[in-house]
Design a protein around this motif. Structure first.
Motif, PDB file in Angstrom:
ATOM      1  N   GLY A 165      36.547  36.258  43.469  1.00 29.88           N
ATOM      2  CA  GLY A 165      36.835  37.691  43.391  1.00 29.88           C
ATOM      3  C   GLY A 165      37.962  37.968  42.414  1.00 29.88           C
ATOM      4  O   GLY A 165      39.041  37.378  42.516  1.00 29.88           O
ATOM      5  N   ALA A 166      37.706  38.868  41.456  1.00 29.11           N
ATOM      6  CA  ALA A 166      38.692  39.186  40.411  1.00 29.11           C
ATOM      7  C   ALA A 166      39.320  40.543  40.652  1.00 29.11           C
ATOM      8  O   ALA A 166      39.496  41.343  39.733  1.00 29.11           O
ATOM      9  N   GLY A 167      39.655  40.822  41.913  1.00 30.42           N
ATOM     10  CA  GLY A 167      40.474  41.994  42.221  1.00 30.42           C
ATOM     11  C   GLY A 167      41.939  41.624  42.052  1.00 30.42           C
ATOM     12  O   GLY A 167      42.282  40.567  41.511  1.00 30.42           O
ATOM     13  N   ALA A 168      42.814  42.501  42.535  1.00 32.33           N
ATOM     14  CA  ALA A 168      44.247  42.303  42.325  1.00 32.33           C
ATOM     15  C   ALA A 168      44.720  40.968  42.901  1.00 32.33           C
ATOM     16  O   ALA A 168      45.398  40.186  42.222  1.00 32.33           O
ATOM     17  N   ILE A 169      44.349  40.680  44.143  1.00 26.52           N
ATOM     18  CA  ILE A 169      44.877  39.462  44.767  1.00 26.52           C
ATOM     19  C   ILE A 169      44.317  38.221  44.084  1.00 26.52           C
ATOM     20  O   ILE A 169      45.030  37.238  43.858  1.00 26.52           O
ATOM     21  N   GLY A 170      43.059  38.267  43.694  1.00 35.58           N
ATOM     22  CA  GLY A 170      42.469  37.132  42.988  1.00 35.58           C
ATOM     23  C   GLY A 170      43.220  36.837  41.699  1.00 35.58           C
ATOM     24  O   GLY A 170      43.537  35.683  41.388  1.00 35.58           O
ATOM     25  N   ILE A 171      43.525  37.885  40.957  1.00 38.75           N
ATOM     26  CA  ILE A 171      44.224  37.697  39.687  1.00 38.75           C
ATOM     27  C   ILE A 171      45.657  37.221  39.911  1.00 38.75           C
ATOM     28  O   ILE A 171      46.141  36.306  39.235  1.00 38.75           O
ATOM     29  N   GLU A 172      46.339  37.823  40.871  1.00 39.24           N
ATOM     30  CA  GLU A 172      47.714  37.399  41.152  1.00 39.24           C
ATOM     31  C   GLU A 172      47.748  35.949  41.636  1.00 39.24           C
ATOM     32  O   GLU A 172      48.644  35.177  41.257  1.00 39.24           O
ATOM     33  N   MET A 173      46.772  35.557  42.451  1.00 44.22           N
ATOM     34  CA  MET A 173      46.747  34.172  42.921  1.00 44.22           C
ATOM     35  C   MET A 173      46.401  33.215  41.779  1.00 44.22           C
ATOM     36  O   MET A 173      46.950  32.117  41.690  1.00 44.22           O
ATOM     37  N   ALA A 174      45.498  33.635  40.900  1.00 43.22           N
ATOM     38  CA  ALA A 174      45.156  32.772  39.756  1.00 43.22           C
ATOM     39  C   ALA A 174      46.389  32.536  38.885  1.00 43.22           C
ATOM     40  O   ALA A 174      46.633  31.420  38.425  1.00 43.22           O
ATOM     41  N   GLN A 193      32.866  42.542  35.075  1.00 42.11           N
ATOM     42  CA  GLN A 193      34.222  42.661  34.530  1.00 42.11           C
ATOM     43  C   GLN A 193      35.215  42.314  35.639  1.00 42.11           C
ATOM     44  O   GLN A 193      34.872  42.329  36.813  1.00 42.11           O
ATOM     45  N   ILE A 194      36.450  42.014  35.257  1.00 42.83           N
ATOM     46  CA  ILE A 194      37.490  41.848  36.265  1.00 42.83           C
ATOM     47  C   ILE A 194      37.992  43.230  36.673  1.00 42.83           C
ATOM     48  O   ILE A 194      37.754  44.214  35.982  1.00 42.83           O
ATOM     49  N   LEU A 195      38.653  43.285  37.801  1.00 42.33           N
ATOM     50  CA  LEU A 195      39.223  44.539  38.333  1.00 42.33           C
ATOM     51  C   LEU A 195      38.231  45.696  38.259  1.00 42.33           C
ATOM     52  O   LEU A 195      38.570  46.802  37.801  1.00 42.33           O
ATOM     53  N   PRO A 196      36.982  45.483  38.735  1.00 43.76           N
ATOM     54  CA  PRO A 196      35.964  46.523  38.551  1.00 43.76           C
ATOM     55  C   PRO A 196      36.297  47.837  39.245  1.00 43.76           C
ATOM     56  O   PRO A 196      35.863  48.894  38.790  1.00 43.76           O
ATOM     57  N   ALA A 197      37.056  47.779  40.316  1.00 42.97           N
ATOM     58  CA  ALA A 197      37.372  49.027  41.021  1.00 42.97           C
ATOM     59  C   ALA A 197      38.499  49.792  40.346  1.00 42.97           C
ATOM     60  O   ALA A 197      38.720  50.958  40.638  1.00 42.97           O
ATOM     61  N   LEU A 249      40.626  23.349  45.974  1.00 44.17           N
ATOM     62  CA  LEU A 249      41.133  24.487  46.735  1.00 44.17           C
ATOM     63  C   LEU A 249      40.305  25.717  46.351  1.00 44.17           C
ATOM     64  O   LEU A 249      39.947  25.890  45.189  1.00 44.17           O
ATOM     65  N   VAL A 250      40.012  26.527  47.362  1.00 42.48           N
ATOM     66  CA  VAL A 250      39.311  27.793  47.106  1.00 42.48           C
ATOM     67  C   VAL A 250      40.125  28.919  47.723  1.00 42.48           C
ATOM     68  O   VAL A 250      40.608  28.801  48.862  1.00 42.48           O
ATOM     69  N   VAL A 251      40.332  29.968  46.956  1.00 43.14           N
ATOM     70  CA  VAL A 251      40.974  31.169  47.499  1.00 43.14           C
ATOM     71  C   VAL A 251      39.926  32.276  47.522  1.00 43.14           C
ATOM     72  O   VAL A 251      39.337  32.601  46.498  1.00 43.14           O
ATOM     73  N   MET A 252      39.686  32.814  48.715  1.00 40.47           N
ATOM     74  CA  MET A 252      38.748  33.922  48.871  1.00 40.47           C
ATOM     75  C   MET A 252      39.519  35.223  48.725  1.00 40.47           C
ATOM     76  O   MET A 252      40.393  35.532  49.545  1.00 40.47           O
ATOM     77  N   SER A 253      39.200  35.985  47.726  1.00 32.37           N
ATOM     78  CA  SER A 253      39.844  37.292  47.569  1.00 32.37           C
ATOM     79  C   SER A 253      38.758  38.296  47.239  1.00 32.37           C
ATOM     80  O   SER A 253      38.693  38.829  46.145  1.00 32.37           O
TER      81      SER A 253
END
Lengths: 570, 570
Positions: A165-174, A193-197, A249-253
């Motif tokens: 997931g490329a929402g805010a938390i996904g990007i911040e964690m990446a 795209q990233i941050l689609p919302a 490691l997997v981060v679910m966001s």
């Protein structure tokens, strides 16, 4: 008799209600319960804890004067009673009683209330992917998972990670995984795209390029089909679109779900998102029960629809309003325009209102402008290019949304914050053209980028500016569909002419009036300059001289490079 | 027949009108005249040229793509005819004719116009001080004086300088002189604070301390009575309040006067400032004559009065509107809320609306709040303290003004810019409490300082928060008038107790509930904490427990140190 107030949830909104109410009412009996033993923390800070900007978990649950916000602190400093490790089981609304369970002792209790506040927040979704429960597959739910993630990485066992997931938390964690720990990180996002919302395609592409340049791999329009591994050693790889990506490691966001089960069971109304419905006083459908934060739906003040907006900032503001209302001082929370900002390495993005796609989806006829310009006077040494994307409704000229991306985050945020509070009032493009923000060369241009974004959008709405979106330009140019006229200095244009031959011609702006006979009139022509200002002027001149089939690339070469740093390799 | 448009003045607004109009109307005959040979420059950038941030004068008169904005550029790139070294002599309004004089040839001409635009700007006032005409006494009027000042300094002959006036230009010039050139600089200001038109006493004091810490000497409530020197060697000293300050250079920055003589002579109406009166379409009292920029009065959208606001940003925005109106597309410039920002060494200040003193002077009953808080999440590494001063009308709760000071300029500006565009709509305090600005830990606190400023002001208006202004506190404490109770940690309070003995006692917030019997009730008590939040909570608690004579220092110790870095030396 003093008022009995029970608050369920002690992270952001809950403690805020309790402390404000205590200051308003010394006699109220205020009890806050929470399932967790860790309370009153800045959940939004978790990526910065994982990424090392904050060393200790305590940093996220301490005051600005470094005092731990634990139950003892709330008792002694705030006069508020917080019971950790207590779960809300059910509400007896007729008897105005909350049934609770002490998680450590299994003891059950029935607590009578005069007013109940539901501040249960939301829990990250764990998508039903096979293997989603394996060890080292995390969600970013609370401080426990934050500690688990950091502990796992700091043991040095994580070389590769996948973020879902490329929402805010996904990007911040990446960013956290890559920047501090050097973990080889891949983000997998279902949308294209990233941050689609949050952002349009052009602005999201700029952020995407920043992530890529910082060694984050991004897979768009793809999803994780399966997570491989075993219960002993944990995740070993994920399957994405038929390929296997090894990872440790997997981060679910992949979004959050409001924690409203016991409230729904009590018959309180929820919206389509599953979050509670509240009025402007933040009362649920039971007038004795308030709710706020991530577990309620808020009114989107741009389109009038309900939405969830899980942000600690909104929760805190709502907390004060709930306390006022419980105390009998009528206060209202009108809703949200969805203001948002994010840091991604050396870039920041901010937005408010609707994206172009969201506006179109709900029936507007949106028109948008892209502007690239210095974030301060162009002659000021620390100036950097900033990008603004402004969206309006064609018919009414009402501003529907604004997005901004750039390298100086506070400056990026400043532009969006200046427009955001006006969105609910329905301002039109003209007001953005004349928006009065602070001016001094170290902080803005005389004609600030925000005003210019208004000017460009006005020109587009008037049919005077015939724009081409830079993302569309890059795609179409690669397909050999476009003839470019570069109106910059010959030296700037030279490498492009050398590479692209007759697809790319050069007539500098200052020579155009005298070289009109060289302008091809038999085919569409796309004008390009440094940031889009000169190409617009040339487009207008060519229109005035009878050349009809001319457009100009918005944001010019700056924007082309921002969305396609490899443009010269196409 | 094509429209004949003459524009008098070619610095900011003039060229903007001309270029926009050319894009709207390919056929208009557009002529811009200017007395100067240097045109279309960023006058606001002069201090940064003197201070070395910009190396060459060309930087101030070039486009962002480094093309010199000279008449040749305007002709070839913009299709606009600019005549330098031409002075407007008089207007024959009946015959719609402008009489001009070519300064180099003394040739006179009569130019017929359909529309005339007056963009003559303003000229720095040179106060009638004896010696004001001596060599090396400068005003910051244009690029010629900029070059003269920089040439004088760079020859190494300037060891000491005096700046007359502590407005924006005075402060920017003082920084330029001190920072790059190491000139020993003194600012002499008649008012009892710096930036008297822009900031309240508390915020101006913070900026003043920043200047002092960077070795700028500031003399308040004083004026220059005489400038000594001779016509050969220039200024040698100035007389201030009976003392002689030796100096090698004087910069006069005591305000500006609009250049409207020939317009007044033609019978156009001017306001009390001497600037032209214009309607919302920026038409003067002659409908064929437009005016804008530094030579017109604008409507102050907070109090409805007229004011001048000489800023390149407003001039540019007005230029577009004048061009629209000349072309027949009705456009309006509503006025200004006086948004302003300035950099002073490592501090920035911004403001919009009225200061407390201005509000009181025109009959409001203003109430104000001072807040000190991190500009980003307090746990985020790069967070720095920011200060906000918010002013409202007691009766209506309407916000009248906002000021902000802090170390990260874009963040300071962001707070003011978010409120400024709302001021003209008459927002009240509650709307600031819930103002929706972007939130992420790298850029804001969950409860942002702007919201907290609203909250504090709301509490003051409600009588719940009994504030003491930090400047008043420092003054009164020095007079032995105040008993302090420090509610911070004992370790933080210790040095103050040691120094101030029984004037300074300590009960930490978390112990206050149990130590109420130690709180003196026989005399006024002033509570102090780190930033003002805890002292407010303690004040409320003490009020609830029957202690009536208690107040708290706004902004706490952070604000005390900001306005009085030498507080421990008192």
């Amino acid at each position: 008799m003093s008022k009995r107030v029970i608050i369920v949830g002690a992270v952001a909104l809950g403690p805020k209600v309790a402390c404000r109410l205590r200051r308003l009412d010394p006699d109220a009996q205020i009890t806050v319960i929470d399932r967790d033993n860790l309370i009153s923390y800045g959940g939004c800070g978790i990526p910065y804890y994982v990424g090392g900007d904050i060393n200790d978990l305590e940093g996220l649950c301490s005051t600005s004067s470094h005092v731990l916000r634990d139950p003892a602190f709330f008792r002694s400093s705030k006069g508020v009673n917080i019971l950790p490790r207590v779960e809300a089981m059910s509400i007896d609304r007729d008897k105005k009683t909350l049934h609770i369970r002490h998680l450590d002792t299994e003891k059950k209790e029935a607590l009578p209330y005069d007013k109940l506040v539901i501040a249960t927040g939301a829990t990250p979704v764990r998508p039903p992917i096979p293997g989603a429960d394996l060890p080292r597959v995390f969600t970013v739910s609370n401080l426990h998972s934050a500690r688990d993630i950091k502990d796992t990485i700091s043991k040095g066992k994580v070389g590769r990670a996948v973020v879902v997931g490329a929402g805010a938390i996904g990007i911040e964690m990446a960013e956290a995984l890559t920047d501090l720990w050097g973990v080889d990180t891949t983000i997998v996002e279902m949308a294209d795209q990233i941050l689609p919302a949050a952002l349009g395609k052009n602005m999201s592409r700029v952020v995407e390029m920043e992530l890529k340049q910082n060694n984050v791999t991004i897979l768009l329009s793809q999803k994780v089909d399966k997570i491989n591994g075993d219960d002993t050693s944990g995740v070993t790889s994920v399957e994405v679109g038929g390929k296997t990506l090894p990872c440790d490691l997997v981060v679910m966001s992949a979004g959050v779900r409001p924690n409203t089960r016991f409230a729904k069971d009590a018959g309180l109304a929820v919206g389509s998102s599953g979050a509670l419905l509240v009025d402007r006083g933040l009362r649920t459908t039971d007038p004795h029960i308030y709710a706020g934060g991530d577990c309620v739906e808020l009114r989107n003040l741009v389109n009038g629809e309900n939405m969830t907006m899980p942000l600690g900032s909104l929760a805190n503001r709502q907390g004060r309003i709930i306390a006022n209302n419980i105390h009998g001082r009528a206060s209202k929370f009108k809703g949200t325009v969805g203001t948002f900002c994010i840091k991604a390495f050396d870039m920041a993005a901010a937005k408010a209102g609707l994206t172009f796609a969201q506006a179109r989806a709900i029936g507007y006829d949106p028109v948008h402008a892209v502007v690239a310009q210095s974030d301060r006077a162009h002659f000021y040494p620390s100036s950097r290019i900033m990008y603004i994307h402004l969206i309006a409704d064609r018919k009414t000229r009402r501003i529907l949304g604004i997005e901004s991306v750039g390298g100086q985050g506070d400056a990026v945020k400043a532009r969006v914050d200046a427009v955001a509070p006006l969105l609910s009032a329905g301002i039109d493009v003209d007001e953005v053209c004349s928006l009065e923000t602070g001016y001094a060369p170290p902080f803005a241009s005389a004609m600030d980028i925000i005003n210019n974004a208004g000017n460009v959008l006005d020109n587009i709405l008037e049919g005077r500016n015939v724009p081409m979106d830079p993302v569309d330009f890059v795609r179409e140019f690669a397909k050999d569909q476009i003839q470019v006229m570069d109106v910059r200095d010959p030296k700037e244009a030279a490498p492009f002419i050398e590479k692209y031959k007759d697809k790319w011609m050069n007539i500098p702006q200052d020579q155009l009036r005298d070289r009109l006979d060289e302008v091809p009139s038999d085919r569409p022509l796309c004008l390009v300059c440094g940031t889009g200002a000169r190409s617009y002027e040339c487009q207008v001149l060519l229109n005035q001289k009878g050349f009809d089939n001319v457009c100009n690339v918005q944001g010019g070469h700056a924007m082309i490079l921002a969305v396609a740093p490899d443009f010269m390799d196409i």
